[in-house]
Design a protein around this motif. Sequence first.
Motif, mmCIF file in Angstrom:
data_model
loop_
_atom_site.group_PDB
_atom_site.id
_atom_site.type_symbol
_atom_site.label_atom_id
_atom_site.label_comp_id
_atom_site.label_asym_id
_atom_site.label_seq_id
_atom_site.Cartn_x
_atom_site.Cartn_y
_atom_site.Cartn_z
ATOM 1 N N LYS A 159 48.930 -11.361 101.699
ATOM 2 C CA LYS A 159 49.854 -12.279 102.317
ATOM 3 C C LYS A 159 50.653 -12.758 101.906
ATOM 4 O O LYS A 159 52.033 -12.463 101.964
ATOM 5 N N ASP A 160 50.265 -13.583 100.837
ATOM 6 C CA ASP A 160 51.493 -14.555 100.039
ATOM 7 C C ASP A 160 51.100 -14.205 98.727
ATOM 8 O O ASP A 160 51.914 -14.206 97.747
ATOM 9 N N LYS A 161 49.744 -14.578 98.158
ATOM 10 C CA LYS A 161 49.700 -14.627 96.592
ATOM 11 C C LYS A 161 48.344 -13.795 96.439
ATOM 12 O O LYS A 161 47.663 -13.477 97.268
ATOM 13 N N LEU A 162 48.148 -13.566 95.111
ATOM 14 C CA LEU A 162 47.118 -12.577 94.879
ATOM 15 C C LEU A 162 45.872 -13.415 95.075
ATOM 16 O O LEU A 162 45.554 -14.628 94.918
ATOM 17 N N ARG A 163 44.735 -12.710 95.631
ATOM 18 C CA ARG A 163 43.482 -13.550 96.077
ATOM 19 C C ARG A 163 42.143 -12.721 95.265
ATOM 20 O O ARG A 163 42.345 -11.349 95.482
ATOM 21 N N PRO A 164 41.459 -13.394 94.605
ATOM 22 C CA PRO A 164 40.329 -12.768 94.087
ATOM 23 C C PRO A 164 39.227 -12.139 95.029
ATOM 24 O O PRO A 164 39.143 -12.643 96.170
ATOM 25 N N VAL A 165 38.535 -11.238 94.474
ATOM 26 C CA VAL A 165 37.730 -10.606 95.287
ATOM 27 C C VAL A 165 36.193 -10.565 94.444
ATOM 28 O O VAL A 165 36.447 -10.581 93.458
ATOM 29 N N ASN A 166 35.210 -10.305 95.202
ATOM 30 C CA ASN A 166 33.909 -10.218 94.480
ATOM 31 C C ASN A 166 33.542 -8.780 94.402
ATOM 32 O O ASN A 166 33.229 -8.165 95.576
ATOM 33 N N TYR A 167 32.848 -8.435 93.440
ATOM 34 C CA TYR A 167 32.193 -7.254 93.011
ATOM 35 C C TYR A 167 30.789 -7.020 92.553
ATOM 36 O O TYR A 167 30.385 -8.248 92.284
ATOM 37 N N ILE A 168 30.181 -6.209 92.751
ATOM 38 C CA ILE A 168 28.902 -6.065 92.110
ATOM 39 C C ILE A 168 28.898 -4.647 91.304
ATOM 40 O O ILE A 168 29.235 -3.968 91.400
ATOM 41 N N VAL A 169 27.918 -4.827 90.224
ATOM 42 C CA VAL A 169 27.670 -3.757 89.402
ATOM 43 C C VAL A 169 26.652 -2.832 90.094
ATOM 44 O O VAL A 169 25.723 -3.223 90.218
#
Length: 339
Positions: A159-169
């Motif tokens: 929407k406006d800025k980069l946002r982190p997301v959560n990942y799993i291995v």
Amino acid sequence: MQKKDIDWSELGFSYIKTDKRYISYWRNGRWDDGQLVEDNKITISEGSTCLHYAQECFEGLKAYSTQDGGIQLFRPDENAKRMQRGCEKLLMPTVATEKFIEACAQVVRANEAWIPPYGSGATLYLRPYIIGIGDNIGSKPASEYIFSIFVLPVGSGYKDKLRPVNYIVTEQDRAAAHGTGAIKVGGNYAASLQANAEAASRGFAGCLFLDPVTHTKIDEAGGANFFGVTKDNKFVTPYSPSILPGITKMSLMQVARDYCAMEALETDIYIDKIDQLAEAGICGTAKLATPIGRLEYRGNPHVFYSETEAGPVITKLYDTLFGIQTGDIEAPAGWIYKI
Ligand SMILES: *Cc1c(COP(=O)(O)O)cnc(C)c1O
């Protein structure tokens, strides 16, 4: 040119039927000239090899509006070459780079009203693909093929800025060590659907695959490449025969070197050494780059930069590459194809 009445800022990554698509047939040992058609349905034989033996590969690239009203493609020759490598591996006829780029240009021009305007953050996504068709049953290459490209407007994902997301291995593999991991084929995606669905059901945005031989090194996300920024400010990304050589990843490496004065290298990234990374993320054409906030491996969570904010280096890399793609920042020679 009257643009379509679309709220460009609300676009996601969903199928939209645009006006025209390009389609070319391979018959009697040659591609025809190809044409633009309105119908988004294709009729193929039940014996088509793409349906049974996954004789199929695809590409993904984008057209960007520039501030001066121009339209440009980003490194389409690289997509053409990668598709050629995929076709060679799957014993399909290749499409020459010039034909590939000319087809891209044709289909973009024919859907001009669907190209998101400069500044909207949205872009026009191109999906080229080649499939084996015709009346076949044995496990061997088809004698007829379709090369087609359709396009659709897609949002930036932010929407406006980069946002982190959560990942799993994940414990699963998406591709074999010396199999089809390095070509862009649907089969790899089918093989990764379950691991991704499992990650989603546990509240993660997606999963990372480890190298299929030792399961100690990060390979990639299965639809996007992994990269990190080390604590001593190097751009690192895995080197592995089972990952897809992403054009975004290669471009980010060069951006890191030439625009951010960083060292950039492809190297092993061991899953038990990720605390050496100050920032990490995934990258690909669809969303350019997405920071990973938290990465979970065998029940252990690891936070890279922050779970809520993008790190400064990823932000700079993102802004620089997007600036290059949209014509705001001068591109390295050969990266931009104006339509
Ligand atoms: C397409 C793709 C990528 C990203 O490649 P780009 O050229 O940067 O879009 C990464 N991994 C896989 C498996 C892919 O199919």
